[in-house]
Design an enzyme around this catalytic site. Structure first.
Site, short mmCIF file in Angstrom:
data_model
loop_
_atom_site.label_atom_id
_atom_site.label_comp_id
_atom_site.label_asym_id
_atom_site.label_seq_id
_atom_site.Cartn_x
_atom_site.Cartn_y
_atom_site.Cartn_z
N TYR A 155 52.37 29.48 -44.20
CA TYR A 155 51.09 30.30 -44.01
C TYR A 155 49.90 29.38 -43.73
CZ TYR A 155 47.51 33.92 -45.28
OH TYR A 155 46.61 34.77 -45.41
N ASN A 190 47.13 28.61 -44.57
CA ASN A 190 46.32 27.57 -45.21
C ASN A 190 47.05 26.48 -45.85
OD1 ASN A 190 47.18 29.07 -47.29
ND2 ASN A 190 45.36 29.41 -48.39
N LYS A 191 48.55 26.31 -45.61
CA LYS A 191 49.36 25.56 -46.43
C LYS A 191 49.21 24.09 -45.77
CE LYS A 191 50.75 28.38 -49.53
NZ LYS A 191 49.96 29.58 -49.26
N THR A 192 50.26 23.28 -46.35
CA THR A 192 50.06 21.97 -45.90
C THR A 192 50.48 21.69 -44.59
OG1 THR A 192 52.46 21.22 -46.67
CG2 THR A 192 50.38 20.93 -48.32
#
Length: 385
Positions: free
Chosen positions: A183, A185-187
């Site tokens: 997604y 805002n993930k790493t």
């Protein structure tokens, strides 16, 4: 102190990602194809030989496919933490099974054998640990407990790329199946997207079939091999969970940067911990010697002795132009889960205490030390006695 605007998160997208996406648009293959297949191969290459990776359009899809492949259905119970995003539990309901909620550890925010074992019943089929904020659960201990009771493990690694535990990378670390999130805002990100990993060929084959309508042939090969494209079979009523090549194009290059992204986040986390020391805040747990951390989130807890409560701190930070979030309001506080399963705060004292006091501070690889110092100075101005 001059006001500024600092987002909670900003993805790190470079020219490599942009050019790869443009190549998709130019070559005309927009849905699942060669880039998706390469993304799967590259992802599998993170691990030792034998790990299969199945690209899907979200971590929720990966969780759902994982449970379905493990044979979860009506009458089964799946142990999940109350301190997680709703997707972890909702996929259990997709299959008609029952989520059994457990409290988390107050320090790590994770579940472990101590929380899981009392919840095991004759109907338990799967344990779903969540590596919260990127800190590894005790997967070795959870595996031993699962084996003792004949249970399977599907770990939610939406926050945990790359995270190590006991010398093994999450995704190939004592679980039967692992679900990752890409997604925004993930790493790492593909905009929307996810990945399922497993060493079990039967589970991998089932997930591949079910991610696209139960079709028994690979979607890309169906249009490129010598066999007629219409010669396929439907082995089950599957889902529409495939990842597009446009998304995979981003993933190909984001994947190459995951260690650099992690190092940047860790440096920022270390600065937060150094410069926020002494405030009425409980700082995040650090990875133990046998564990690991992806440093996906930096979460502080406002203590009872602070001059402002958590909600007022959030309002003040936002008024100063600082984007913050809360990860998460625990599921036992959410109307559907609370009313459907008769959940009460008293049953989950640790998760309840965390959910009432936690704040996720801005954290992303491109965040400057100057912007981070503004966040720190604002917090100090609000909370320093």
């Amino acid at each position: 102190m001059e006001a500024r605007t600092i987002p909670f998160f900003r993805p790190s997208i470079g020219e490599d990602e942009i050019n790869e996406v443009v190549d998709c648009l130019r070559n005309g293959w927009l849905t699942t194809g060669a880039k998706s297949a390469k993304f799967e191969r590259d992802f599998s290459a993170l691990f030792d030989d034998g790990v299969d990776s199945i690209a899907v359009n979200s971590a929720t899809a990966a969780l759902h496919l994982g449970l379905e492949a493990l044979g979860v259905g009506p009458g089964d119970e799946v142990i999940v933490p109350t301190f997680t995003f709703t997707a972890t539990a909702e996929v259990v309901r997709y299959l008609g099974a029952t989520p059994v909620f457990v409290d988390c550890d107050l320090d790590s925010f994770n579940i472990g054998p101590a929380q899981i074992e009392p919840a095991i019943s004759p109907r338990t089929k799967v344990i779903m640990p969540v590596h919260f904020a990127g800190l590894a659960c005790d997967m070795k201990g959870i595996r031993a407990l699962a084996d003792q009771h004949g249970l399977k493990i599907l770990d939610d690694a939406a926050h945990a790329l790359p995270t190590y535990h006991d010398g093994k990378l999450i995704g190939d670390c004592y679980a039967d199946v692992t679900a990752f999130s890409f997604y925004a805002n993930k790493t790492m990100t593909t905009g929307e997207g996810g990945m399922l990993t497993t060493r079990d060929p039967a589970l991998a084959q089932r997930a591949r079939h079910m991610r696209l309508h139960g079709i028994n042939r690979d979607v890309f090969n169906r249009f490129t091999d010598t066999k007629a494209s219409w010669q396929y079979d439907i082995v089950a009523p599957g889902y529409k969970y495939n990842l597009t090549d446009i998304a995979a194009a981003m993933g190909l290059h984001q994947l190459k940067k995951i260690v650099a992204f992690k190092d940047a986040r860790k440096a920022l986390c270390d600065r937060y911990s150094e410069k926020l020391a002494g405030l009425p805040l409980i700082l995040p747990a650090v990875a133990k010697k046998t564990g690991g951390h992806s440093h996906h989130l930096y979460i502080v807890r406002v203590t009872d002795g602070a001059v402002m409560n958590r909600n007022d701190v959030i309002v003040a930070l936002q008024a100063a132009g600082i984007g913050v979030s809360v990860h998460y309001r625990p599921l036992h506080r959410m109307t559907y889960w609370q009313e459907t399963f008769g959940l009460t705060p008293e049953a989950f004292p640790n998760a309840d205490a965390i959910g009432e006091t936690c704040i996720s501070l801005p954290l992303f690889p491109g965040m400057s030390e100057d912007d981070q110092d503004y966040v720190i100075a604002t917090l100090r101005g609000l909370l320093a006695n």
